[in-house]
Design a protein around this motif. Structure first.
Motif, short mmCIF file in Angstrom:
data_model
loop_
_atom_site.label_atom_id
_atom_site.label_comp_id
_atom_site.label_asym_id
_atom_site.label_seq_id
_atom_site.Cartn_x
_atom_site.Cartn_y
_atom_site.Cartn_z
N GLU A 26 0.83 -1.20 0.00
CA GLU A 26 0.00 0.00 0.00
C GLU A 26 0.87 1.26 0.00
O GLU A 26 0.55 2.25 -0.67
CB GLU A 26 -0.93 0.00 1.21
N GLY A 27 1.97 1.22 0.75
CA GLY A 27 2.89 2.36 0.77
C GLY A 27 3.49 2.61 -0.60
O GLY A 27 3.58 3.76 -1.06
N TYR A 28 3.91 1.53 -1.27
CA TYR A 28 4.47 1.68 -2.62
C TYR A 28 3.42 2.22 -3.58
O TYR A 28 3.71 3.05 -4.43
CB TYR A 28 5.01 0.35 -3.14
N LEU A 29 2.18 1.74 -3.44
CA LEU A 29 1.11 2.21 -4.30
C LEU A 29 0.85 3.69 -4.09
O LEU A 29 0.66 4.44 -5.05
CB LEU A 29 -0.17 1.40 -4.04
N LYS A 30 0.87 4.14 -2.84
CA LYS A 30 0.69 5.57 -2.55
C LYS A 30 1.82 6.39 -3.17
O LYS A 30 1.59 7.46 -3.73
CB LYS A 30 0.63 5.82 -1.04
N ASP A 31 3.05 5.88 -3.06
CA ASP A 31 4.20 6.59 -3.66
C ASP A 31 4.04 6.70 -5.17
O ASP A 31 4.28 7.77 -5.75
CB ASP A 31 5.51 5.87 -3.32
N ILE A 32 3.65 5.61 -5.80
CA ILE A 32 3.49 5.61 -7.25
C ILE A 32 2.37 6.58 -7.65
O ILE A 32 2.52 7.34 -8.61
CB ILE A 32 3.20 4.19 -7.77
N ASN A 33 1.26 6.55 -6.91
CA ASN A 33 0.16 7.46 -7.21
C ASN A 33 0.60 8.91 -7.04
O ASN A 33 0.24 9.78 -7.84
CB ASN A 33 -1.05 7.18 -6.32
N GLY A 34 1.38 9.19 -6.00
CA GLY A 34 1.88 10.55 -5.79
C GLY A 34 2.78 11.00 -6.92
O GLY A 34 2.67 12.14 -7.40
N GLN A 35 3.66 10.12 -7.36
CA GLN A 35 4.55 10.46 -8.46
C GLN A 35 3.77 10.67 -9.75
O GLN A 35 4.06 11.58 -10.54
CB GLN A 35 5.60 9.38 -8.65
N PHE A 36 2.75 9.84 -9.97
CA PHE A 36 1.92 9.98 -11.17
C PHE A 36 1.15 11.30 -11.13
O PHE A 36 1.07 12.00 -12.14
CB PHE A 36 0.96 8.80 -11.29
N ASP A 37 0.59 11.63 -9.97
CA ASP A 37 -0.12 12.90 -9.83
C ASP A 37 0.81 14.09 -10.09
O ASP A 37 0.42 15.06 -10.76
CB ASP A 37 -0.74 13.03 -8.44
N HIS A 38 2.03 14.00 -9.58
CA HIS A 38 3.02 15.06 -9.80
C HIS A 38 3.34 15.19 -11.29
O HIS A 38 3.43 16.29 -11.84
CB HIS A 38 4.28 14.76 -9.00
N PHE A 39 3.48 14.05 -11.96
CA PHE A 39 3.76 14.03 -13.40
C PHE A 39 2.62 14.67 -14.17
O PHE A 39 2.84 15.51 -15.06
CB PHE A 39 3.99 12.59 -13.87
#
Length: 92
Positions: free
Chosen positions: A41-54
């Motif tokens: 779940e932590g990795y998924l949140k990180d990926i979602n955050g990076q995607f949102d930033h992108f």
């Protein structure tokens, strides 16, 4: 006969490995699965955050590009009007 020994040896090694893993495991399986789930779940949140930033960065770039295009279009329109006015003056 030879392949049967290899298969039997592989299965025995696998069984011994599982037993040693169970004996040496630092925590219960339920606890380990919970930790793995939390990490996932932590990795998924990180990926979602990076995607949102992108996506935010791409939107900002597209907005800037649209403003530049609108500016160039306005300048071109103004130059076109000036050229038409000059042409009308020269034809008089």
């Amino acid at each position: 006969m030879k392949s049967a020994k290899i298969i039997l040896g592989t299965l025995a090694g696998l069984a011994i490995g599982v037993q040693i893993g169970l004996l040496v495991a630092p925590e219960k399986g339920k606890t380990t699965r919970k930790k793995l789930s939390q990490k996932g779940e932590g990795y998924l949140k990180d990926i979602n955050g990076q995607f949102d930033h992108f996506v935010k960065g791409m939107n900002e770039k597209l907005d800037k590009m649209n403003k530049n295009i609108a500016s160039v279009a306005e300048e071109t329109r103004a130059k076109g009007k000036n050229l038409i006015a000059e042409a009308k003056d020269k034809t008089k």
